[in-house]
Design a protein around this motif. Structure first.
Motif, PDB file in Angstrom:
ATOM      1  N   GLY A   4       0.811  -1.216   0.000  1.00 27.83           N
ATOM      2  CA  GLY A   4       0.000   0.000   0.000  1.00 27.83           C
ATOM      3  C   GLY A   4       0.841   1.262   0.000  1.00 27.83           C
ATOM      4  N   ILE A   7       2.280   1.719  -3.517  1.00 28.36           N
ATOM      5  CA  ILE A   7       1.247   2.141  -4.461  1.00 28.36           C
ATOM      6  C   ILE A   7       0.866   3.589  -4.217  1.00 28.36           C
ATOM      7  N   ASP A   8       0.715   3.958  -2.954  1.00 26.80           N
ATOM      8  CA  ASP A   8       0.381   5.351  -2.638  1.00 26.80           C
ATOM      9  C   ASP A   8       1.470   6.307  -3.115  1.00 26.80           C
ATOM     10  N   PHE A 170      -3.972  -4.068  -1.187  1.00 21.82           N
ATOM     11  CA  PHE A 170      -4.823  -3.802  -2.340  1.00 21.82           C
ATOM     12  C   PHE A 170      -5.707  -5.014  -2.572  1.00 21.82           C
ATOM     13  N   ARG A 198     -13.914  -0.510  -6.013  1.00 26.44           N
ATOM     14  CA  ARG A 198     -13.737   0.699  -5.193  1.00 26.44           C
ATOM     15  C   ARG A 198     -15.041   1.060  -4.486  1.00 26.44           C
ATOM     16  N   ASP A 203      -9.560   0.208  -0.827  1.00 28.13           N
ATOM     17  CA  ASP A 203      -8.690   1.387  -0.847  1.00 28.13           C
ATOM     18  C   ASP A 203      -7.888   1.452  -2.138  1.00 28.13           C
ATOM     19  N   ARG A 204      -7.460   0.284  -2.638  1.00 23.90           N
ATOM     20  CA  ARG A 204      -6.637   0.224  -3.857  1.00 23.90           C
ATOM     21  C   ARG A 204      -7.033  -1.017  -4.642  1.00 23.90           C
ATOM     22  N   CYS A 206      -5.643  -3.268  -7.961  1.00 29.69           N
ATOM     23  CA  CYS A 206      -4.600  -3.525  -8.953  1.00 29.69           C
ATOM     24  C   CYS A 206      -5.083  -4.618  -9.894  1.00 29.69           C
ATOM     25  N   ASP A 225      -5.107   1.299  -9.818  1.00 24.74           N
ATOM     26  CA  ASP A 225      -4.051   1.827  -8.951  1.00 24.74           C
ATOM     27  C   ASP A 225      -2.724   1.127  -9.192  1.00 24.74           C
TER      28      ASP A 225
END
Length: 264
Positions: A4, A7-8, A170, A198, A203-204, A206, A225
């Motif tokens: 995470g 990715i962020d 994710f 989502r 939150d994410r 992929c 993401d």
């Protein structure tokens, strides 16, 4: 470093993350570590190390053959953890992608503790659903590990909510039904499935299965993401010699450019 976090960090640069899958122990243990290092050097944000397994139901031919080669060379859970430790030293987030049986056989709590000690970020478990993941989820929570579960085009809204709630790091969005592998074209509806995931609370999200070139990576990066690539990278690696590592690096750089173009 969690998946995470990585990715962020990519999203903060207005791009999707590049998630690279490689088989631990292929073409041998040292070679798989070097391949992962090359992928990071050329733009991969997250590394998935596949734990070789004798009955890989979700894996396509390329991944299956690399896993068979790794098993024949003696790669087992302990060796995969050694590879995780070395790859984590690059600064990339390192996830282990594994069917659940090797984790269960090793000892769920022991696996979580040893993975965290090695610097691993967590697990992707394609054959484990949240309702049956109580022991793993508890162990992962204790050690701050990512728990990545999968959704697919056939997933109901209720299933999406369950997976989104149970996942950390994710949600892995399988863009098509079936096994992994290089595809000439991407499945339709990936953007809609990401939007539904989502909306279910993830939150994410992929996306993987089928991405193999810069143009496909850019297309997926426009709505996801993270973009997950595996079979194409293993094909490029070949036998893991100098030419194979060069090809792996070149393809990773091409894909990294693609994920940057997706949000442009």
């Amino acid at each position: 470093m969690t998946a995470g976090d990585r990715i962020d960090a990519a999203l903060a640069q207005d791009r999707a993350a590049l998630v690279a899958y490689l088989s631990a122990g292929y073409p041998d243990l040292d070679g798989s570590v070097r391949a992962a290092e090359v992928a990071v050097e050329h733009g991969a944000d997250v590394i998935e190390l596949g734990l070789p397994y004798s009955d890989p139901g979700m894996d396509g031919t390329v991944v299956q053959r690399s896993g068979e080669r790794a098993l024949a060379a003696g790669t087992r859970t302990r060796e995969v953890l050694l590879a995780v430790e070395q790859v984590a030293a690059t600064g990339a987030a390192v996830l282990v992608m594994t069917y659940y049986n090797p984790v269960y056989a090793y000892g769920v709590e022991r696996f979580a503790a040893d993975l965290a000690s090695a610097g691993g970020a967590g697990l992707i478990t394609p054959d484990l659903v949240p309702e049956e993941a109580g022991r793993w989820s508890a162990a992962a929570d204790e050690h701050g590990l990512d728990k990545v579960f999968l959704v697919a085009p056939a997933s109901s809204d209720e299933r999406l909510r369950t997976v989104a709630s149970a996942s950390r790091g994710f949600v892995y969005v399988a863009s098509r039904m079936g096994v992994t592998g290089v595809q000439d074209s991407l499945a339709e509806g990936g953007d809609e499935l990401v939007a539904r995931t989502r909306a279910a609370g993830a939150d994410r999200a992929c996306v993987g299965i089928g991405v193999s070139n810069r143009q496909q990576a850019a297309r997926v990066a426009a709505y996801a993401d993270g973009v997950i690539v595996g079979s194409a990278l293993i094909q490029a690696l070949g036998e893991g010699d100098a030419a194979g590592l060069d090809a792996l690096g070149a393809l990773t750089a091409e894909l990294a450019q693609g994920v940057r173009e997706g949000r442009a």
